[in-house]
Enzyme design. Structure first.
Site, short mmCIF file in Angstrom:
data_model
loop_
_atom_site.label_atom_id
_atom_site.label_comp_id
_atom_site.label_asym_id
_atom_site.label_seq_id
_atom_site.Cartn_x
_atom_site.Cartn_y
_atom_site.Cartn_z
N GLU A 89 5.63 -3.61 0.77
CA GLU A 89 5.72 -3.26 -0.66
C GLU A 89 4.99 -1.94 -0.80
O GLU A 89 3.77 -1.88 -0.68
CB GLU A 89 5.01 -4.30 -1.53
CG GLU A 89 5.51 -5.72 -1.37
CD GLU A 89 6.82 -5.97 -2.09
OE1 GLU A 89 7.27 -5.08 -2.86
OE2 GLU A 89 7.41 -7.03 -1.86
N CYS A 131 1.95 0.20 -8.53
CA CYS A 131 3.07 0.73 -7.73
C CYS A 131 4.34 0.79 -8.57
O CYS A 131 5.17 1.67 -8.37
CB CYS A 131 3.28 -0.12 -6.49
SG CYS A 131 3.28 -1.87 -6.81
N GLY A 154 0.83 -1.21 0.00
CA GLY A 154 0.00 0.00 0.00
C GLY A 154 0.85 1.25 0.00
O GLY A 154 1.98 1.23 -0.51
#
Ligand code: NAI
Ligand code: MG
Length: 472
Positions: free
Chosen positions: A252, A286, A230
Site C-alpha cells: 500500500e 496516503c 509506506g
C-alpha cells in the site's frame, strides 16, 4: 473567530516508561542494536528510548512466530475469534490510553486519535474476529500462509497495525510487525494488550527499529507473506527483495488523489469534504485529497468559502480537544513539506495560508493552498504528505477525468455532485482503488482499500482483505 478555553486531555492515563524493548515470544526483551529516541513532535521532548532489533533479533522473532504458527493455525476458527474479540474489547477499554499515547508520539490531534484511529482499530479487530470461523464461506480457502512479516508507517501507527494484524490472525497466520521508527509506542502498548488477552506467545511479535530492521523482516527466508505500507520508493525496494521468492506480497503505497467538485455540488458540504480530505491528520494520509479539481464556473465561490473555513481551523497542542491540526510527525517530513511548497511557489503557483500562529517548539506547518497550479507543477504530481492543497480547474466531466487520472498513482478520488448518474459515470472512469461520492476519507473495516499503478497492489479490509492472508 471564536475564543476557546484550552481543553487539554490528561497525559496521566499513559504510563510512559523511559525505555522500551522488543516483544518476542510473548515477552519484552532487549534489542541487540543501539537504542533510539522517539520524540513528541509537538514539543521535541524525548518520550522514550526504544530498542533496535538487529537481524539476529528479527530471526528470533520469526522463529517464535514459526513455532506459534503450529499452535495458532491448528486452533478452530471460533477459538481464534475469541482472542480477536478479546483484543478488540481491550482496545476499547484502553481507548483513552491508546489515543493519548498515539497523539504524543505522532502529533495528531486527540480529537482524531480518540474519535477516528482508536475506534477504527477496535472495529477492525471486531470485524475480522467475525470472519475467523467463517473462512470456509469467504471463497479463498481456509489455509493460512504461515509467518507474515509486516512493515508499517508513522501516519496511522495503531490503525495500520490493526489493518495488518487483524486479518493475518483471523486467517491463522502469525506475525512479526515492525512499526515506524518515529512512532513505535502504541505498537508496544498493543503488545501489552496481547499479553493481557492471553494470546499464545509468538503469535504477535513486535520488532522496533528503522529501515534496516524492516529490511531484515522482509528478507527473512522463513517469512511467507510480506505486507508493507509506506513510500513508493521503499515499496519498490521491497518488491525487488521479494521477487523470485515464494513470498506473497501486498503493497500500500502513496497517492495524489483528486477531489473533484462539480458546479452542482452542495458548496458547504464540499468545503467540509475538502478540509477533511487534505487537512485531516496534517495531510499525512496516503489517500489524501491533495489535488482539488474544481469546475471553473464555481472556482471563485468555492475558494472564498474554503478560505473562510480554513481561517477557523485551530492549529496547536495535539492533546487539546479543540485542536484541528496537530504537529507534523518529524523534522524530516517537515523539511519535505517545506521543500515541495517552496518549489510550488518557484514554479509559479500562488501560495495562501490563513493567519496562523505556529508554536515556537516542535514541527509545524500551516494549512496551505496553492492556486494557479498547472498539471506539470511538482505540487500537482508529487505526494507532499502534508497540509498542502493544490487547486486545479476543469470545464467538462471528461476533462475532470483526464486530469484526475493524470498521475502515476491511483489510490483514491472524491466526486462532489448532486447527480447520481454522474457519480456512477465518474466512478467507472476514475483509475483509483476507492472513489468517495459526496464524502471523503471515510473508512470502514468492511470496505476494501488499495490502489492502482504506483499506489501498490493487493487489498486490505473487507472480504477482499482475507485473500492476502490465505493460500488461495
Ligand atoms: P518509508 O517508506 O521509508 O517508511 C515506512 C516504513 O518502512 C517504516 O517502518 C520504515 O522504517 C520502513 N522501511 C524503510 N526502509 C525500508 C527498507 N529498505 N525495507 C523495509 N522497510 C523499510 O517512509 P518515510 O521515509 O517515513 O516517508 C517518506 C515519504 O513516504 C513520505 O513523505 C510520504 O510521501 C511517503 N509515505 C507514504 C505513506 C503512505 O501511507 N502511503 C506512509 C509513510 C510515508
Ligand atoms: Mg515519535
Amino acid at each position: 473567530m471564536f475564543e476557546y478555553a484550552p481543553a487539554p486531555e490528561s497525559r496521566d492515563v499513559v504510563d510512559l516508561k523511559s525505555s522500551y524493548g522488543l516483544f518476542i515470544n510473548g515477552e519484552f526483551a532487549d534489542g541487540s542494536g543501539p537504542t533510539f529516541k522517539t520524540v513528541n513532535p509537538a514539543t521535541e521532548e524525548t518520550l522514550a528510548e526504544v530498542a533496535t532489533a538487529t537481524s539476529d533479533d528479527v530471526d528470533r522473532a520469526v522463529q517464535a512466530a514459526r513455532k506459534a504458527f503450529g499452535v495458532w493455525s491448528a486452533l478452530p476458527g471460533a477459538e481464534r475469534a475469541k482472542y480477536l474479540f478479546r483484543i478488540a474489547r481491550l482496545v476499547q477499554e484502553r481507548a483513552r490510553e491508546l489515543a493519548v499515547l498515539e497523539s504524543l508520539d505522532n502529533g495528531k490531534p486527540i480529537r482524531e486519535s480518540r474519535d477516528v484511529d482508536v475506534p477504527l482499530v477496535a472495529a477492525h479487530f471486531f470485524y475480522y474476529a467475525g470472519w475467523a470461523d467463517k473462512l470456509a464461506y469467504a471463497g479463498f480457502g481456509t489455509k493460512p500462509l504461515g509467518v507474515a512479516g509486516q512493515v508499517i508507517p508513522w501516519n496511522f501507527p495503531l490503525l495500520m497495525l490493526a489493518w495488518k494484524i487483524a486479518p493475518a490472525l483471523a486467517c491463522g497466520n502469525t506475525v512479526v510487525l515492525k512499526p515506524a521508527e518515529t512512532t513505535p509506542l502504541t505498537a508496544l502498548l498493543f503488545a501489552d494488550i496481547c499479553r493481557q488477552a492471553d494470546l499464545p506467545p509468538g503469535v504477535v511479535n513486535i520488532v522496533t527499529g528503522a529501515g534496516e530492521t524492516g529490511a531484515a523482516v522482509v528478507a527473512h527466508p522463513d517469512v511467507n507473506k510480506v505486507a508493507f505500507t509506506g513510500s513508493t520508493e521503499v515499496g519498490r525496494v521491497i518488491a525487488r527483495s521479494v521477487a523470485g521468492t515464494s513470498k506473497k506480497l501486498t503493497l500500500e503505497l502513496g497517492g495524489k488523489a483528486a477531489n473533484i467538485v462539480f458546479d452542482d455540488a452542495a458548496i458547504d458540504q464540499a468545503v467540509e469534504g475538502i478540509v477533511n480530505g487534505i487537512f485531516f491528520n496534517q495531510g499525512h494520509v496516503c489517500c489524501a485529497g491533495s489535488r482539488l479539481l474544481v469546475q471553473e464556473s464555481i472556482q471563485e465561490e468555492l475558494l472564498a468559502a474554503l478560505k473562510r473555513r480554513l481561517g477557523t481551523l485551530r492549529l496547536g497542542d495535539p492533546l487539546d480537544k479543540n485542536t484541528d491540526i496537530g504537529a507534523v510527525n518529524s523534522a524530516e517530513q517537515l523539511a519535505k513539506i517545506r521543500r515541495l511548497s517552496d518549489l510550488g511557489e518557484s514554479e509559479g503557483a500562488e501560495r495562501w495560508s490563513p493567519a496562523c500562529e505556529l508554536p515556537g517548539k516542535g514541527f509545524w506547518f500551516p494549512p496551505t493552498l496553492f492556486t494557479g497550479v498547472a498539471q506539470s507543477h511538482s505540487i500537482a504530481r508529487e505526494e507532499i504528505f502534508g497540509p498542502v492543497l493544490s487547486v486545479l480547474t476543469f470545464r467538462t466531466p471528461a476533462e475532470a477525468v483526464e486530469k484526475a487520472n493524470n498521475t502515476p498513482y491511483g489510490l483514491s478520488a472524491g466526486v462532489w455532485t448532486e447527480k447520481g448518474s454522474r457519480i456512477l459515470w465518474m466512478a467507472d472512469k476514475l483509475r483509483a482503488g476507492v472513489v468517495w461520492a459526496n464524502t471523503f476519507n471515510k473508512f470502514d473495516p468492511t470496505s476494501p482499500f488499495g490502489g492502482y499503478k504506483e499506489s501498490g497492489y493487493g487489498r486490505e479490509g473487507g472480504l477482499a482483505g482475507l485473500e492476502a492472508y490465505l493460500d488461495v
